[in-house]
Design an enzyme around this catalytic site. Structure first.
Site, PDB file in Angstrom:
ATOM      1  N   LYS A  13      -5.937   3.726  -9.763  1.00 61.12           N
ATOM      2  CA  LYS A  13      -7.244   3.467  -9.127  1.00 61.12           C
ATOM      3  C   LYS A  13      -7.532   4.502  -8.040  1.00 61.12           C
ATOM      4  O   LYS A  13      -8.597   5.097  -7.997  1.00 61.12           O
ATOM      5  CB  LYS A  13      -7.282   2.052  -8.503  1.00 61.12           C
ATOM      6  CG  LYS A  13      -7.002   0.925  -9.493  1.00 61.12           C
ATOM      7  CD  LYS A  13      -7.088  -0.444  -8.846  1.00 61.12           C
ATOM      8  CE  LYS A  13      -6.046  -0.727  -7.776  1.00 61.12           C
ATOM      9  NZ  LYS A  13      -4.653  -0.814  -8.273  1.00 61.12           N
ATOM     10  N   ARG A  88     -10.159  -8.796  -5.703  1.00 64.53           N
ATOM     11  CA  ARG A  88      -8.849  -9.061  -6.319  1.00 64.53           C
ATOM     12  C   ARG A  88      -8.635 -10.525  -6.609  1.00 64.53           C
ATOM     13  O   ARG A  88      -7.572 -10.903  -7.086  1.00 64.53           O
ATOM     14  CB  ARG A  88      -7.762  -8.630  -5.333  1.00 64.53           C
ATOM     15  CG  ARG A  88      -7.110  -7.313  -5.660  1.00 64.53           C
ATOM     16  CD  ARG A  88      -6.307  -6.956  -4.448  1.00 64.53           C
ATOM     17  NE  ARG A  88      -5.081  -6.328  -4.768  1.00 64.53           N
ATOM     18  CZ  ARG A  88      -4.879  -5.023  -4.592  1.00 64.53           C
ATOM     19  NH1 ARG A  88      -5.838  -4.244  -4.171  1.00 64.53           N
ATOM     20  NH2 ARG A  88      -3.713  -4.524  -4.833  1.00 64.53           N
ATOM     21  N   ARG A 127       5.491   7.860  -6.241  1.00 65.81           N
ATOM     22  CA  ARG A 127       4.252   8.235  -5.540  1.00 65.81           C
ATOM     23  C   ARG A 127       4.507   8.651  -4.084  1.00 65.81           C
ATOM     24  O   ARG A 127       5.331   8.092  -3.385  1.00 65.81           O
ATOM     25  CB  ARG A 127       3.313   7.037  -5.521  1.00 65.81           C
ATOM     26  CG  ARG A 127       2.134   7.266  -4.576  1.00 65.81           C
ATOM     27  CD  ARG A 127       1.103   6.191  -4.629  1.00 65.81           C
ATOM     28  NE  ARG A 127       1.640   4.871  -4.535  1.00 65.81           N
ATOM     29  CZ  ARG A 127       0.956   3.790  -4.901  1.00 65.81           C
ATOM     30  NH1 ARG A 127      -0.258   3.889  -5.390  1.00 65.81           N
ATOM     31  NH2 ARG A 127       1.497   2.605  -4.776  1.00 65.81           N
ATOM     32  N   ARG A 161       4.660   4.776   0.911  1.00 61.82           N
ATOM     33  CA  ARG A 161       4.221   3.465   1.378  1.00 61.82           C
ATOM     34  C   ARG A 161       5.382   2.496   1.509  1.00 61.82           C
ATOM     35  O   ARG A 161       6.313   2.522   0.710  1.00 61.82           O
ATOM     36  CB  ARG A 161       3.193   2.887   0.390  1.00 61.82           C
ATOM     37  CG  ARG A 161       1.818   3.433   0.630  1.00 61.82           C
ATOM     38  CD  ARG A 161       0.841   3.144  -0.465  1.00 61.82           C
ATOM     39  NE  ARG A 161       0.866   1.774  -0.983  1.00 61.82           N
ATOM     40  CZ  ARG A 161       0.010   1.333  -1.888  1.00 61.82           C
ATOM     41  NH1 ARG A 161      -0.935   2.133  -2.364  1.00 61.82           N
ATOM     42  NH2 ARG A 161       0.090   0.086  -2.336  1.00 61.82           N
ATOM     43  N   ARG A 172       4.143  -7.534  -6.625  1.00 59.83           N
ATOM     44  CA  ARG A 172       2.735  -7.103  -6.726  1.00 59.83           C
ATOM     45  C   ARG A 172       2.207  -7.278  -8.151  1.00 59.83           C
ATOM     46  O   ARG A 172       1.052  -7.656  -8.348  1.00 59.83           O
ATOM     47  CB  ARG A 172       2.607  -5.637  -6.286  1.00 59.83           C
ATOM     48  CG  ARG A 172       2.672  -5.491  -4.772  1.00 59.83           C
ATOM     49  CD  ARG A 172       3.041  -4.102  -4.314  1.00 59.83           C
ATOM     50  NE  ARG A 172       2.107  -3.080  -4.707  1.00 59.83           N
ATOM     51  CZ  ARG A 172       2.374  -1.765  -4.642  1.00 59.83           C
ATOM     52  NH1 ARG A 172       3.555  -1.351  -4.215  1.00 59.83           N
ATOM     53  NH2 ARG A 172       1.463  -0.893  -4.997  1.00 59.83           N
TER      54      ARG A 172
END
Ligand code: AP5
Ligand code: MG
Length: 217
Positions: A13, A88, A127, A161, A172
Site C-alpha cells: 500500500k 480498517r 523492509r 519499524r 497483524r
C-alpha cells in the site's frame, strides 16, 4: 479523486501510494505513518496508540477517525486524496462515508491489493525506510540505486519499524483477516471494489493501479 488502497500488512500500500502520489498528484494519507509520527512525538494520541501498534492490534476507531477527519480539512486534500491503511473496520468505513457525504465528495475506487500471506512475512521483515524522507525500500525487492544512500533525498540514515518482526506480523495478519477483510464485501456491494494482483512485481502492480485510475478519469 478519492481512492482507498486496501490490503494486508506488507501488501504494498505504502509503496504504491508513494508512486501514485507522484504520478497523479493525490496526497497520501497513511494512518500508520501518522500514528508512528504521534508515537515518536509522544503526543496523547501517540501514548494511546503505542501499545496497540506494538501488539499488532488496531488502534481505536475513535482515534483514527478523528485523525482522518482533521487531516482531510487541510488544503492539500482539496484535489483529492489516497487513503493508505484507512478504513480498517466497517465502523471506520461508515464514518468515512459520512465524512464524504458531508463534503459532497465521491469515493472513486477501493483498490484491493491481493497478496498471499506467506509472501507478506518476507516483505515486512526485509523492509526499511529513509529516516529523513520516509521513502520505502526492501533488502531484496527494492534497493536504493546506490547502496546505503536514499534515491529520493540522498540521506544515509534508515529506519526499521518497531512492529516489523515475525511475532507482530502474525498478529497483524490475524487482525487483518478478522477486522479489515469484511470491508471487501462492504465495498463490493457499493460497486467500487477493484482487485489487483499484488503478487506481481512493483512496476506491474503500479501499471494495474494506473489502469484502474484511468478508467475513472
Ligand atoms: P500501517 O502502517 O498501515 O501498516 P500495515 O497495514 O500493517 O501495512 P504496512 O505498512 O506494513 O504494509 P504496506 O501495505 O504499506 O506495504 P509496503 O508498501 O511498505 O499500520 C501500522 C499499525 O498502525 C497497525 O498495525 C495499527 O496498529 C495502526 N493503524 C494504522 N491504521 C489504522 C487504522 N485505520 N485503524 C486502526 N489502527 C490503525 O511494502 C512492504 C515491503 O514490501 C516493502 O519493503 C516494499 O519494498 C516491498 N514490496 C512492496 N510491493 C512489492 C511487490 N509488489 N513485490 C515485492 N516486494 C514488494
Ligand atoms: Mg504502509
Amino acid at each position: 479523486m478519492i481512492i482507498i488502497l486496501l490490503g494486508p500488512p506488507g501488501a504494498g500500500k505504502g509503496t504504491q501510494a508513494q508512486k501514485i502520489q507522484n504520478s497523479h498528484g493525490l496526497v497520501q494519507l497513511s494512518t500508520g505513518d501518522m500514528l508512528r509520527a504521534a508515537v515518536a512525538a509522544g503526543t496523547e494520541v501517540g501514548k494511546k496508540a503505542k501499545d496497540f501498534m506494538e501488539a499488532g492490534k488496531l488502534v481505536t476507531d475513535e482515534i483514527v477517525v478523528g485523525i482522518i477527519a482533521d487531516r482531510i480539512e487541510e488544503d492539500d486534500c482539496k484535489q483529492g486524496f489516497l487513503l493508505d491503511g484507512f478504513p480498517r473496520t466497517v465502523a471506520q468505513a461508515e464514518a468515512l462515508d459520512k465524512m464524504l457525504d458531508q463534503k459532497a465528495l465521491i469515493l472513486g475506487a477501493v483498490v484491493e491489493m491481493k497478496v498471499d500471506d506467506e509472501a507478506l512475512v518476507d516483505r515486512i521483515t526485509g523492509r526499511y525506510t529513509c529516516a529523513d524522507c520516509n521513502q520505502g525500500y526492501h533488502e531484496v525487492n527494492l534497493k536504493p540505486k546506490v547502496d546505503g544512500v536514499c534515491d529520493n533525498c540522498g540521506s544515509t540514515n534508515f529506519n526499521r519499524r518497531a512492529d516489523d518482526n515475525r511475532k507482530t506480523v502474525s498478529s497483524r495478519l490475524e487482525t487483518y483477516h478478522a477486522q479489515t477483510a469484511p470491508l471487501l464485501p462492504y465495498y463490493e456491494a457499493k460497486g467500487v471494489l477493484k482487485t489487483v494482483d499484488g503478487m506481481a512485481d512493483i512496476d506491474d502492480v503500479s501499471a494495474q493501479i494506473k489502469d484502474v485510475l484511468s478508467a475513472l478519469a
